[in-house]
Design a protein around this motif. Structure first.
Motif, PDB file in Angstrom:
ATOM      1  N   GLY A  18       1.012  -1.070  -0.078  1.00  0.00           N
ATOM      2  CA  GLY A  18      -0.078  -0.156   0.035  1.00  0.00           C
ATOM      3  C   GLY A  18       0.852   1.307   0.014  1.00  0.00           C
ATOM      4  O   GLY A  18       0.237   2.327  -0.182  1.00  0.00           O
ATOM      5  N   THR A  30       3.144   6.250   3.520  1.00  0.00           N
ATOM      6  CA  THR A  30       1.911   5.403   3.369  1.00  0.00           C
ATOM      7  C   THR A  30       0.853   6.175   4.053  1.00  0.00           C
ATOM      8  O   THR A  30      -0.380   5.854   3.831  1.00  0.00           O
ATOM      9  N   HIS A  31       1.328   7.396   4.390  1.00  0.00           N
ATOM     10  CA  HIS A  31       0.308   8.550   5.267  1.00  0.00           C
ATOM     11  C   HIS A  31       0.759   9.814   4.853  1.00  0.00           C
ATOM     12  O   HIS A  31       2.064  10.010   4.524  1.00  0.00           O
ATOM     13  N   SER A  45      -4.552   8.169   5.231  1.00  0.00           N
ATOM     14  CA  SER A  45      -3.496   7.212   4.597  1.00  0.00           C
ATOM     15  C   SER A  45      -3.830   7.827   3.001  1.00  0.00           C
ATOM     16  O   SER A  45      -4.384   8.457   2.822  1.00  0.00           O
ATOM     17  N   VAL A  46      -2.667   6.973   2.368  1.00  0.00           N
ATOM     18  CA  VAL A  46      -2.687   7.161   0.910  1.00  0.00           C
ATOM     19  C   VAL A  46      -4.073   7.364   0.086  1.00  0.00           C
ATOM     20  O   VAL A  46      -4.124   7.966  -0.682  1.00  0.00           O
ATOM     21  N   GLN A  47      -4.834   6.393   0.577  1.00  0.00           N
ATOM     22  CA  GLN A  47      -6.142   5.953  -0.061  1.00  0.00           C
ATOM     23  C   GLN A  47      -7.038   7.175   0.108  1.00  0.00           C
ATOM     24  O   GLN A  47      -8.099   7.325  -0.600  1.00  0.00           O
ATOM     25  N   GLN A  48      -6.743   8.125   1.128  1.00  0.00           N
ATOM     26  CA  GLN A  48      -7.649   9.128   1.363  1.00  0.00           C
ATOM     27  C   GLN A  48      -6.945  10.609   0.692  1.00  0.00           C
ATOM     28  O   GLN A  48      -7.705  11.575   0.818  1.00  0.00           O
ATOM     29  N   GLU A  51      -7.031  11.885  -5.928  1.00  0.00           N
ATOM     30  CA  GLU A  51      -6.147  11.299  -7.004  1.00  0.00           C
ATOM     31  C   GLU A  51      -5.294  12.231  -7.719  1.00  0.00           C
ATOM     32  O   GLU A  51      -4.025  11.878  -7.921  1.00  0.00           O
TER      33      GLU A  51
END
Length: 332
Positions: A18, A30-31, A45-48, A51
Motif C-alpha cells: 500500500g 503510506t500516510h 492514509s494514501v487512500q484518502q 487522486e
C-alpha cells in the motif's frame, strides 16, 4: 476549504503493502498530514488523498536539461559579485571564477548557478549592463571548458537573454518571476528550464519585518500560482523547479517551519530545490559567525532536506557536500 497533503516520507527496504513512492525517488509513504487554513491538521492514509494530488506527489520528475531528477543533485554557487554575503569578491576575475567552476564540477556539481547581483538582505539593485558584464564572460568561459548545466541567477529578462546566448541553460529567478514582466515570456518562448523561488519583498527590505498568515501554506500557494502562470505562457510543468526561498523575507521561525515540512512542496508536481548554504539560519542556530565556516551546519540541513525528497541542493561547499551525500546514500 483547500486541503494540502504533506507526505510522511520514509525510506528503506521494509516498504509495506500500500505504500507509494515519492516523485520517482527511492522514498515512500503510506500516510500524509492533511493541512488547511484555520483547521487542525490530521493524519490520513494514501487512500484518502485525492487522486489528482496523489498523482502529483508520486509521478517521476522529468530530467531538467539532461540532469536526472530521480536522485539528489548538487548545484554549485558561483557569485561574480563584490558584495554577496558569503563569497562576494572571491571571484573577481573570469580566471578565478573559472577555476572555482572547474573545481566544483570535478567534485560533483552538475549545475553551476552564476549570479551577478547580490540578493543578501539589504543588497542594492545592480543595473542590467553591469550585471551582464559580470556574468556573460564567465558563462562563456565555463561553457567552453565544462559540460555542466549553467544556471543564471537573475531577476531581469535582459540579463537572462544575454546569459542564454552565452551558453546558460536554466533561469533561476529569486523573485519567482514577479520582478520583470518580460522574463517569464522569454523563458516560455525559449523553453528554458526555470527555478521559481519564493521571496517576500525584495533584497533591500525583505528582512525588515516579514509577516505571514501561515508561512507554509502562503509559500505553497505562491509557488502553485507561479507554476500555473508559467504553464499558461507555454512552459511545460516538467521544466519548472520550485524553491521555498529559505532566508528570503522570513524569520528563523518561518525558515524552520518550511524546513520541517519540505515534503509538502512535492504536491506542486515539480522538482524541489533547497538553498540554505551558509545562511544566517546556519550561523544563528549553529553558533558560527564566520560564513565560510558553516559547511557542517549547511550539510546537516541539506541532508535533512534530501530525506524529505528534495532533488537539488544549492551549496557553496561542493566537495564537502558531495562527500556527505555519498555517505548518506550508502548508509540508507
Amino acid at each position: 476549504m483547500t486541503a494540502y497533503f504533506r507526505p510522511l516520507v520514509q525510506h528503506g527496504p521494509a516498504c509495506p503493502n500500500g505504500a507509494v513512492f515519492l516523485a520517482g525517488l527511492p522514498l515512500w509513504f503510506t500516510h500524509a498530514e492533511r493541512l488547511g487554513r484555520g483547521v487542525k491538521s490530521s493524519i490520513v492514509s494514501v487512500q484518502q488523498i485525492p487522486e489528482e494530488v496523489l498523482n502529483r506527489l508520486t509521478q517521476p520528475r522529468a530530467d531538467i536539461a539532461g540532469i536526472k531528477m530521480d536522485r539528489p543533485q548538487i548545484m554549485g554557487i558561483l557569485n561574480a559579485t563584490p558584495d554577496s554575503f558569503s563569497d562576494g569578491g572571491v571571484h573577481n576575475s573570469v580566471e578565478a571564477a573559472l577555476m572555482s567552476a572547474q573545481e566544483m564540477v570535478s567534485h560533483g556539481a552538475c549545475i553551476l548557478d552564476i549570479g551577478g547581483e547580490s540578493t543578501r538582505p539589504g543588497a542594492s539593485f545592480v543595473p542590467v549592463d553591469e550585471e551582464i558584464a559580470r556574468t556573460k564572460p564567465l558563462i562563456e568561459a565555463i561553457r567552453a571548458e565544462t559540460n555542466a548545466l549553467i544556471s543564471i541567477d537573475t531577476r531581469k529578462a535582459s540579463v537572462a537573454q544575454a546569459a542564454w546566448m552565452a551558453g546558460a541553460g536554466m533561469i533561476n529567478d529569486v523573485s519567482g518571476f514577479t520582478f520583470d514582466p518580460q522574463l517569464a515570456p522569454f523563458c516560455a518562448e525559449t523553453g528554458a528550464p526555470v527555478c521559481v523561488m519564493h521571496m517576500q519583498g525584495d533584497p533591500t527590505t525583505m528582512q525588515d519585518d516579514p509577516q505571514y498568515d501561515d508561512v507554509l501554506l502562503d509559500v505553497y500557494d505562491f509557488l502553485e500560482g507561479q507554476v500555473a502562470r508559467l504553464e499558461q505562457l507555454g512552459l511545460p510543468q516538467n521544466q519548472i523547479v520550485v524553491d521555498p526561498g529559505i532566508g528570503f523575507g522570513k524569520t528563523e521561525a518561518h525558515n524552520l517551519t518550511l524546513l520541517q515540512n519540505l515534503s509538502l512542496f512535492h504536491g506542486l508536481g515539480c522538482p524541489v530545490l533547497l538553498g540554505v548554504s551558509r545562511k544566517g539560519l546556519i550561523g544563528q542556530i549553529g553558533k558560527e559567525p564566520r560564513k565560510d565556516a558553516r559547511a557542517p551546519g549547511s550539510i546537516a540541513v541539506a541532508l535533512a532536506g534530501l530525506a524529505q525528497g528534495v532533488q537539488i541542493v544549492r551549496v557553496h561547499d561542493v566537495a564537502e557536500t558531495a562527500q556527505a551525500l555519498r555517505l548518506w546514500a550508502a548508509v540508507r
